[in-house]
Write a protein that holds these residues in place. Structure first.
Motif, mmCIF file in Angstrom:
data_model
loop_
_atom_site.group_PDB
_atom_site.id
_atom_site.type_symbol
_atom_site.label_atom_id
_atom_site.label_comp_id
_atom_site.label_asym_id
_atom_site.label_seq_id
_atom_site.Cartn_x
_atom_site.Cartn_y
_atom_site.Cartn_z
ATOM 1 N N PHE A 52 38.833 55.714 55.443
ATOM 2 C CA PHE A 52 38.673 57.013 54.792
ATOM 3 C C PHE A 52 39.969 57.819 54.829
ATOM 4 O O PHE A 52 39.955 59.042 54.898
ATOM 5 N N ALA A 53 41.085 57.112 54.738
ATOM 6 C CA ALA A 53 42.389 57.773 54.821
ATOM 7 C C ALA A 53 42.670 58.680 53.634
ATOM 8 O O ALA A 53 43.429 59.654 53.748
ATOM 9 N N ASN A 54 42.063 58.407 52.487
ATOM 10 C CA ASN A 54 42.305 59.257 51.312
ATOM 11 C C ASN A 54 41.681 60.638 51.456
ATOM 12 O O ASN A 54 42.157 61.595 50.860
ATOM 13 N N HIS A 55 40.625 60.734 52.242
ATOM 14 C CA HIS A 55 39.990 62.027 52.484
ATOM 15 C C HIS A 55 40.469 62.679 53.775
ATOM 16 O O HIS A 55 40.658 63.894 53.831
ATOM 17 N N ALA A 56 40.647 61.867 54.809
ATOM 18 C CA ALA A 56 40.927 62.421 56.140
ATOM 19 C C ALA A 56 42.390 62.351 56.531
ATOM 20 O O ALA A 56 42.776 62.938 57.543
ATOM 21 N N GLY A 57 43.193 61.633 55.778
ATOM 22 C CA GLY A 57 44.590 61.472 56.152
ATOM 23 C C GLY A 57 44.816 60.237 56.998
ATOM 24 O O GLY A 57 43.890 59.504 57.330
ATOM 25 N N GLY A 253 34.613 38.683 47.537
ATOM 26 C CA GLY A 253 35.460 39.853 47.541
ATOM 27 C C GLY A 253 35.629 40.544 48.871
ATOM 28 O O GLY A 253 36.570 41.279 49.077
ATOM 29 N N ARG A 254 34.684 40.367 49.782
ATOM 30 C CA ARG A 254 34.710 41.028 51.091
ATOM 31 C C ARG A 254 34.882 42.538 50.950
ATOM 32 O O ARG A 254 35.735 43.159 51.553
ATOM 33 N N LYS A 255 34.007 43.143 50.141
ATOM 34 C CA LYS A 255 33.979 44.582 49.969
ATOM 35 C C LYS A 255 32.633 45.112 50.475
ATOM 36 O O LYS A 255 31.854 44.396 51.085
ATOM 37 N N GLU A 256 32.337 46.388 50.190
ATOM 38 C CA GLU A 256 31.132 47.021 50.710
ATOM 39 C C GLU A 256 29.859 46.399 50.126
ATOM 40 O O GLU A 256 29.886 45.763 49.059
ATOM 41 N N PRO A 257 28.723 46.556 50.816
ATOM 42 C CA PRO A 257 27.443 46.083 50.285
ATOM 43 C C PRO A 257 27.199 46.602 48.870
ATOM 44 O O PRO A 257 27.655 47.683 48.511
ATOM 45 N N SER A 287 35.936 48.504 47.216
ATOM 46 C CA SER A 287 36.019 47.920 45.873
ATOM 47 C C SER A 287 36.789 48.776 44.876
ATOM 48 O O SER A 287 37.281 48.268 43.872
ATOM 49 N N LYS A 288 36.911 50.083 45.140
ATOM 50 C CA LYS A 288 37.616 50.973 44.226
ATOM 51 C C LYS A 288 38.697 51.728 44.991
ATOM 52 O O LYS A 288 38.543 52.011 46.178
ATOM 53 N N PRO A 289 39.767 52.099 44.327
ATOM 54 C CA PRO A 289 40.856 52.793 45.025
ATOM 55 C C PRO A 289 40.580 54.279 45.227
ATOM 56 O O PRO A 289 39.706 54.864 44.589
ATOM 57 N N GLY A 290 41.359 54.898 46.123
ATOM 58 C CA GLY A 290 41.385 56.348 46.274
ATOM 59 C C GLY A 290 40.104 56.956 46.805
ATOM 60 O O GLY A 290 39.232 56.285 47.370
ATOM 61 N N GLY A 293 36.771 55.532 45.571
ATOM 62 C CA GLY A 293 36.298 54.345 46.268
ATOM 63 C C GLY A 293 35.618 54.665 47.585
ATOM 64 O O GLY A 293 34.617 54.039 47.952
ATOM 65 N N GLU A 294 36.138 55.652 48.300
ATOM 66 C CA GLU A 294 35.533 56.027 49.575
ATOM 67 C C GLU A 294 34.165 56.663 49.375
ATOM 68 O O GLU A 294 33.239 56.438 50.160
ATOM 69 N N ILE A 295 34.029 57.464 48.328
ATOM 70 C CA ILE A 295 32.727 58.052 48.010
ATOM 71 C C ILE A 295 31.735 56.960 47.620
ATOM 72 O O ILE A 295 30.579 56.948 48.062
#
Length: 307
Positions: A52-57, A253-257, A287-290, A293-295
């Motif tokens: 969650f670095a895009n939101h929290a730094g 892909g080894r991404k989120e459920p 699976s998605k950038p930025g 993707g975190e949301i």
């Protein structure tokens, strides 16, 4: 799941009115300290550094606080052993203050894939024992319980029975260190490369039975096991008494459920109904950038967590 209740304080939700005959939600995170989520997840999911670095730094402490605000109650940190003592202490203090659980970190005494316990070499065994002792002290600082162990590569010039005996011998030495401290090394069969010695749940089950210690159990990573053996729920049931920890990642892909073929809602329900209340390590990418993707990642976990 009621989308309007997705996250109460961390997100701003806009929805169309019922009279339009449809509903949708767009979410925007305000800040890492925006507030506590409406509810925690039913299962105990554990994100990792950078998720969650895009939101929290970039600061991991800020990320942990953000994770808590969104309803997560655990973390993982594979590289914890390589952090400075100051960083480790800060992580431990933050988790204690928030009431969060420390998931796995790796018993890493170097390149733990190639420096293989299968060889029976004394130098490798000695390094493993030394690293296990260091992990005991680290576990105390962050209130950890589980440590990931990978025995290393398969050795083609050594009979498989001898390799297995070499691994069992080393793992017994590790158990002698961890058991008096109430700690558990969790053995993780992997799918990354075919040269790895430990690749299936039944093989790992056999190793745990041979070691015969409450401090030697299985880390069942669903992504790796889907790739190597499939039949996930049945194999979980077969190995149940030796499983102490789970990790997550969809395939391919080894991404989120919800991004691949694995029915995580059914798996979570099955394991939850069997009584597991431990950590589910989020050992995957996004699976998605930025920020988008975190949301999407959080929404995916909200979706599969409803059972």
């Amino acid at each position: 799941m009621k989308r309007r209740n997705f996250l109460k304080n961390g997100f701003t939700v806009a929805a169309s009115t019922a009279t339009l005959g449809s509903a949708f939600a767009s979410t925007v995170v305000n800040s890492p300290a925006a507030g506590t989520a409406e509810k925690t997840f039913k299962c105990n999911y554990g994100p990792h550094d950078g998720m969650f670095a895009n939101h929290a730094g970039k600061d991991f402490i800020d990320q942990i606080k953000f994770m808590y605000d969104q309803g997560f109650r655990s973390i993982e940190d594979n590289g914890l052993l390589k952090r400075t003592k100051e960083e480790q202490d800060k992580i431990g203090a933050t988790l204690a203050k928030l009431g969060m659980t420390m998931g796995v970190f790796v018993v890493d005494g170097g390149d733990n894939w190639k420096v293989s316990l299968t060889t029976g070499k004394q130098e490798f065994k000695d390094n493993f024992v030394k690293t296990c002792k260091a992990c005991v002290e680290l576990a105390k600082r962050v209130n950890a319980k589980w440590m990931t162990v990978v025995p290393g590569f398969f050795e083609r010039n050594i009979p498989i029975g001898i390799q297995t005996a070499n691994v069992v011998d080393a793992l017994r030495r590790g158990s002698e260190i961890f058991e008096p401290n109430g700690l558990i090394m969790v053995l993780e069969p992997l799918s990354d490369v075919p040269d790895l010695f430990m690749r299936t749940s039944d093989q790992t089950y056999e190793l745990c039975k041979a070691v015969n210690s409450p401090s030697c159990k299985i880390l069942y990573d669903i992504y790796h096991m889907q790739r190597n053996e499939g039949n996930i729920i049945s194999n979980i049931d077969r190995c149940w008494e030796e499983i102490a920890y789970f990790q997550i990642g969809d395939n391919p892909g080894r991404k989120e459920p919800t991004t691949g073929e694995i029915n995580y809602k059914n798996i979570f329900k099955h394991v939850y109904d069997k009584g597991y209340r431990g950590v589910w390590g989020m050992e995957h990418g996004i699976s998605k950038p930025g920020k988008e993707g975190e949301i999407a990642l959080i929404k995916a976990y909200r979706e599969v967590d409803t059972f």
